[in-house]
Design a protein around this motif. Structure first.
Motif, PDB file in Angstrom:
ATOM      1  N   ILE A 187       0.853  -1.188   0.000  1.00 59.94           N
ATOM      2  CA  ILE A 187       0.000   0.000   0.000  1.00 59.94           C
ATOM      3  C   ILE A 187       0.888   1.236   0.000  1.00 59.94           C
ATOM      4  O   ILE A 187       1.810   1.342   0.811  1.00 59.94           O
ATOM      5  CB  ILE A 187      -0.912   0.038   1.244  1.00 59.94           C
ATOM      6  N   SER A 188       0.601   2.170  -0.891  1.00 61.26           N
ATOM      7  CA  SER A 188       1.425   3.379  -0.937  1.00 61.26           C
ATOM      8  C   SER A 188       0.592   4.620  -1.197  1.00 61.26           C
ATOM      9  O   SER A 188      -0.362   4.603  -1.975  1.00 61.26           O
ATOM     10  CB  SER A 188       2.496   3.263  -2.030  1.00 61.26           C
ATOM     11  N   ASP A 189       0.992   5.679  -0.537  1.00 66.81           N
ATOM     12  CA  ASP A 189       0.529   7.022  -0.852  1.00 66.81           C
ATOM     13  C   ASP A 189       1.147   7.435  -2.193  1.00 66.81           C
ATOM     14  O   ASP A 189       2.061   6.771  -2.708  1.00 66.81           O
ATOM     15  CB  ASP A 189       0.983   7.954   0.284  1.00 66.81           C
ATOM     16  N   LEU A 190       0.668   8.552  -2.754  1.00 72.20           N
ATOM     17  CA  LEU A 190       1.230   9.062  -4.007  1.00 72.20           C
ATOM     18  C   LEU A 190       2.200  10.226  -3.766  1.00 72.20           C
ATOM     19  O   LEU A 190       3.408  10.062  -3.819  1.00 72.20           O
ATOM     20  CB  LEU A 190       0.105   9.509  -4.949  1.00 72.20           C
ATOM     21  N   ASP A 191       1.656  11.416  -3.503  1.00 68.27           N
ATOM     22  CA  ASP A 191       2.499  12.610  -3.383  1.00 68.27           C
ATOM     23  C   ASP A 191       3.453  12.492  -2.204  1.00 68.27           C
ATOM     24  O   ASP A 191       3.057  12.157  -1.088  1.00 68.27           O
ATOM     25  CB  ASP A 191       1.624  13.853  -3.222  1.00 68.27           C
ATOM     26  N   GLY A 192       4.721  12.754  -2.477  1.00 69.15           N
ATOM     27  CA  GLY A 192       5.726  12.666  -1.434  1.00 69.15           C
ATOM     28  C   GLY A 192       6.131  11.245  -1.112  1.00 69.15           C
ATOM     29  O   GLY A 192       6.955  11.017  -0.221  1.00 69.15           O
TER      30      GLY A 192
ATOM     31  N   LEU B  72      -0.723  -7.930  -3.992  1.00 70.78           N
ATOM     32  CA  LEU B  72      -1.831  -7.016  -4.247  1.00 70.78           C
ATOM     33  C   LEU B  72      -1.329  -5.598  -4.017  1.00 70.78           C
ATOM     34  O   LEU B  72      -0.681  -5.319  -3.007  1.00 70.78           O
ATOM     35  CB  LEU B  72      -3.000  -7.310  -3.309  1.00 70.78           C
ATOM     36  N   VAL B  73      -1.641  -4.696  -4.942  1.00 73.74           N
ATOM     37  CA  VAL B  73      -1.185  -3.309  -4.837  1.00 73.74           C
ATOM     38  C   VAL B  73      -2.384  -2.391  -4.611  1.00 73.74           C
ATOM     39  O   VAL B  73      -3.399  -2.485  -5.308  1.00 73.74           O
ATOM     40  CB  VAL B  73      -0.422  -2.869  -6.108  1.00 73.74           C
ATOM     41  N   ILE B  74      -2.242  -1.512  -3.621  1.00 77.24           N
ATOM     42  CA  ILE B  74      -3.246  -0.485  -3.332  1.00 77.24           C
ATOM     43  C   ILE B  74      -2.527   0.861  -3.285  1.00 77.24           C
ATOM     44  O   ILE B  74      -1.520   1.000  -2.587  1.00 77.24           O
ATOM     45  CB  ILE B  74      -3.949  -0.725  -1.981  1.00 77.24           C
ATOM     46  N   VAL B  75      -3.029   1.827  -4.030  1.00 78.02           N
ATOM     47  CA  VAL B  75      -2.533   3.202  -3.923  1.00 78.02           C
ATOM     48  C   VAL B  75      -3.610   4.020  -3.226  1.00 78.02           C
ATOM     49  O   VAL B  75      -4.781   3.982  -3.622  1.00 78.02           O
ATOM     50  CB  VAL B  75      -2.197   3.795  -5.302  1.00 78.02           C
ATOM     51  N   ALA B  76      -3.218   4.733  -2.181  1.00 77.30           N
ATOM     52  CA  ALA B  76      -4.163   5.522  -1.384  1.00 77.30           C
ATOM     53  C   ALA B  76      -3.676   6.965  -1.342  1.00 77.30           C
ATOM     54  O   ALA B  76      -2.597   7.248  -0.816  1.00 77.30           O
ATOM     55  CB  ALA B  76      -4.275   4.956   0.027  1.00 77.30           C
TER      56      ALA B  76
ATOM     57  N   LEU C 226       2.160   3.014 -13.694  1.00 74.31           N
ATOM     58  CA  LEU C 226       2.844   1.901 -13.028  1.00 74.31           C
ATOM     59  C   LEU C 226       2.776   0.625 -13.867  1.00 74.31           C
ATOM     60  O   LEU C 226       3.628  -0.250 -13.751  1.00 74.31           O
ATOM     61  CB  LEU C 226       2.228   1.636 -11.656  1.00 74.31           C
ATOM     62  N   GLY C 227       1.719   0.519 -14.668  1.00 70.50           N
ATOM     63  CA  GLY C 227       1.595  -0.637 -15.549  1.00 70.50           C
ATOM     64  C   GLY C 227       1.136  -1.903 -14.859  1.00 70.50           C
ATOM     65  O   GLY C 227       1.396  -3.007 -15.355  1.00 70.50           O
ATOM     66  N   VAL C 228       0.442  -1.766 -13.713  1.00 73.44           N
ATOM     67  CA  VAL C 228      -0.067  -2.941 -13.001  1.00 73.44           C
ATOM     68  C   VAL C 228      -1.510  -2.683 -12.578  1.00 73.44           C
ATOM     69  O   VAL C 228      -1.899  -1.540 -12.318  1.00 73.44           O
ATOM     70  CB  VAL C 228       0.782  -3.268 -11.752  1.00 73.44           C
ATOM     71  N   PRO C 229      -2.324  -3.738 -12.485  1.00 72.92           N
ATOM     72  CA  PRO C 229      -3.675  -3.561 -11.943  1.00 72.92           C
ATOM     73  C   PRO C 229      -3.595  -3.273 -10.447  1.00 72.92           C
ATOM     74  O   PRO C 229      -2.784  -3.874  -9.737  1.00 72.92           O
ATOM     75  CB  PRO C 229      -4.353  -4.905 -12.221  1.00 72.92           C
ATOM     76  N   LEU C 230      -4.425  -2.353  -9.972  1.00 76.43           N
ATOM     77  CA  LEU C 230      -4.374  -2.003  -8.553  1.00 76.43           C
ATOM     78  C   LEU C 230      -5.700  -1.412  -8.098  1.00 76.43           C
ATOM     79  O   LEU C 230      -6.509  -0.951  -8.896  1.00 76.43           O
ATOM     80  CB  LEU C 230      -3.230  -1.014  -8.285  1.00 76.43           C
ATOM     81  N   TYR C 231      -5.903  -1.457  -6.803  1.00 72.71           N
ATOM     82  CA  TYR C 231      -7.014  -0.735  -6.190  1.00 72.71           C
ATOM     83  C   TYR C 231      -6.564   0.706  -5.956  1.00 72.71           C
ATOM     84  O   TYR C 231      -5.426   0.951  -5.541  1.00 72.71           O
ATOM     85  CB  TYR C 231      -7.403  -1.362  -4.855  1.00 72.71           C
ATOM     86  N   LEU C 232      -7.482   1.638  -6.195  1.00 74.39           N
ATOM     87  CA  LEU C 232      -7.167   3.051  -6.021  1.00 74.39           C
ATOM     88  C   LEU C 232      -8.117   3.678  -5.007  1.00 74.39           C
ATOM     89  O   LEU C 232      -9.332   3.717  -5.213  1.00 74.39           O
ATOM     90  CB  LEU C 232      -7.265   3.780  -7.362  1.00 74.39           C
ATOM     91  N   VAL C 233      -7.539   4.146  -3.910  1.00 79.46           N
ATOM     92  CA  VAL C 233      -8.272   4.886  -2.884  1.00 79.46           C
ATOM     93  C   VAL C 233      -7.952   6.360  -3.084  1.00 79.46           C
ATOM     94  O   VAL C 233      -6.780   6.745  -3.091  1.00 79.46           O
ATOM     95  CB  VAL C 233      -7.847   4.440  -1.472  1.00 79.46           C
ATOM     96  N   THR C 234      -8.971   7.192  -3.263  1.00 83.55           N
ATOM     97  CA  THR C 234      -8.737   8.608  -3.536  1.00 83.55           C
ATOM     98  C   THR C 234      -9.504   9.497  -2.563  1.00 83.55           C
ATOM     99  O   THR C 234     -10.369   9.027  -1.817  1.00 83.55           O
ATOM    100  CB  THR C 234      -9.138   8.958  -4.980  1.00 83.55           C
ATOM    101  N   SER C 235      -9.150  10.781  -2.590  1.00 86.22           N
ATOM    102  CA  SER C 235      -9.770  11.778  -1.702  1.00 86.22           C
ATOM    103  C   SER C 235      -9.742  11.307  -0.253  1.00 86.22           C
ATOM    104  O   SER C 235     -10.706  11.449   0.492  1.00 86.22           O
ATOM    105  CB  SER C 235     -11.200  12.088  -2.158  1.00 86.22           C
ATOM    106  N   ASN C 236      -8.607  10.707   0.122  1.00 86.23           N
ATOM    107  CA  ASN C 236      -8.358  10.234   1.497  1.00 86.23           C
ATOM    108  C   ASN C 236      -9.301   9.131   1.949  1.00 86.23           C
ATOM    109  O   ASN C 236      -9.437   8.883   3.151  1.00 86.23           O
ATOM    110  CB  ASN C 236      -8.409  11.402   2.488  1.00 86.23           C
ATOM    111  N   GLY C 237      -9.954   8.468   0.991  1.00 84.40           N
ATOM    112  CA  GLY C 237     -10.834   7.363   1.341  1.00 84.40           C
ATOM    113  C   GLY C 237     -12.282   7.576   0.960  1.00 84.40           C
ATOM    114  O   GLY C 237     -13.121   6.706   1.204  1.00 84.40           O
ATOM    115  N   ALA C 238     -12.597   8.705   0.345  1.00 85.19           N
ATOM    116  CA  ALA C 238     -13.980   8.987  -0.045  1.00 85.19           C
ATOM    117  C   ALA C 238     -14.392   8.250  -1.319  1.00 85.19           C
ATOM    118  O   ALA C 238     -15.583   8.162  -1.628  1.00 85.19           O
ATOM    119  CB  ALA C 238     -14.188  10.487  -0.233  1.00 85.19           C
TER     120      ALA C 238
END
Length: 274
Positions: free
Chosen positions: A10-15, A41-45, A60-72
């Motif tokens: 699981i990784s954040d994006l900015d910074g 399994l990859v999750i970007v939050a 990134l070129g991989v399938p992943l779950y995307l959590v955005t707006s801090n979880g909204a």
């Protein structure tokens, strides 16, 4: 926690995944592609809006779950919207009706545009490609203020601390909030947090937090970093976060590919990855 136990990255994006130029390095892409090949399994939050974040994570070129707006919002690896929650219009109006310092930039994340009370070049620079468009508005003339999140930015962290105290004095029971950066104060519906959204994904995949490793650099990552089997704080994170999470390991900065280098060393050292 053992290396064999980790099944989720699981990784954040900015910074975190993104460098100072808001790009993902080729090395990081290679590492994540190898992780996918090895069935992690990859999750970007992220705090970013999904229209803004999707083109970045696609690189990134991989399938992943995307959590955005801090979880909204949660999107599946096939971009299906799995979960969404908004702030009610009256709740947003109760914030914007306060006496907010006019030097502070106010932004509402709407579904297809972000509305703001003033142009802010620093905010615009976060999008290397304009996929989520700004709209200059006078909020006092907007009838429906329902939003994914509302955030405020100012170069002086102290001004945002004062604003946070002002908002929480009146509305502590309505919102969740976090500093994604020292210059960015964000408010969401009280049910919203990255860790809550990630829990929904893990449940769907029959996995648990103890099987996950996470990376972040902001206070909107705090609960996520504390919840996972291993949480790693970026070297470029503010000292206040490092001190608060002093029990967690600090790794290299985002500009030094801290996430990718840690994952390579810990999980891919025996692979053919160069």
């Amino acid at each position: 926690m053992t290396k064999q136990k980790i099944k989720v990255v699981i990784s954040d994006l900015d910074g975190t995944l993104l460098n100072a130029h808001h790009k993902i390095s080729e090395y990081t892409k290679t590492v994540f592609q190898e992780l996918h090949n090895q069935n992690y399994l990859v999750i970007v939050a992220t705090g970013r809006h999904h229209l803004d974040a999707m083109p970045l994570v696609e690189s990134l070129g991989v399938p992943l779950y995307l959590v955005t707006s801090n979880g909204a919002r949660i999107h599946s690896p096939t971009k299906e919207l799995l979960f969404s929650v908004n702030m009610e219009s009256d709740h947003v109006k109760s914030i914007l009706s306060l006496d907010i310092d006019p030097e502070i930039t106010t932004v509402l994340f709407r579904e297809n545009v972000w509305q703001t009370n003033k142009h802010n070049e620093k905010l615009n620079s976060f999008q290397t490609e304009l996929n989520y468009h700004p709209e200059l508005v006078d909020f006092s003339t907007v009838e429906d203020l329902s939003a994914i999140k509302v955030f405020f930015t100012h170069e002086k962290h102290s001004k945002l601390l004062e604003l946070r105290a002002q908002i929480l004095e009146h509305h502590s029971d309505l919102f969740s909030h976090a500093f994604s950066l020292p210059i960015c104060l964000e408010f969401m519906d009280k049910s919203v947090d990255k860790s809550v959204a990630i829990a929904k994904i893990l449940e769907k995949e029959n996995l648990i937090f103890e099987e996950a490793i996470s990376f972040g650099d902001g206070f909107n990552d705090e609960n996520m970093l504390k919840a996972t089997g291993k949480g790693l704080v970026m070297g470029n994170a503010p000292d206040s976060l490092k001190n608060k999470l002093s029990h967690l390991e600090v790794i290299l900065t985002n500009d030094n590919d801290g996430v990718a280098k840690h994952l390579h060393q810990e999980f891919l050292a025996s692979s053919l990855l160069k």
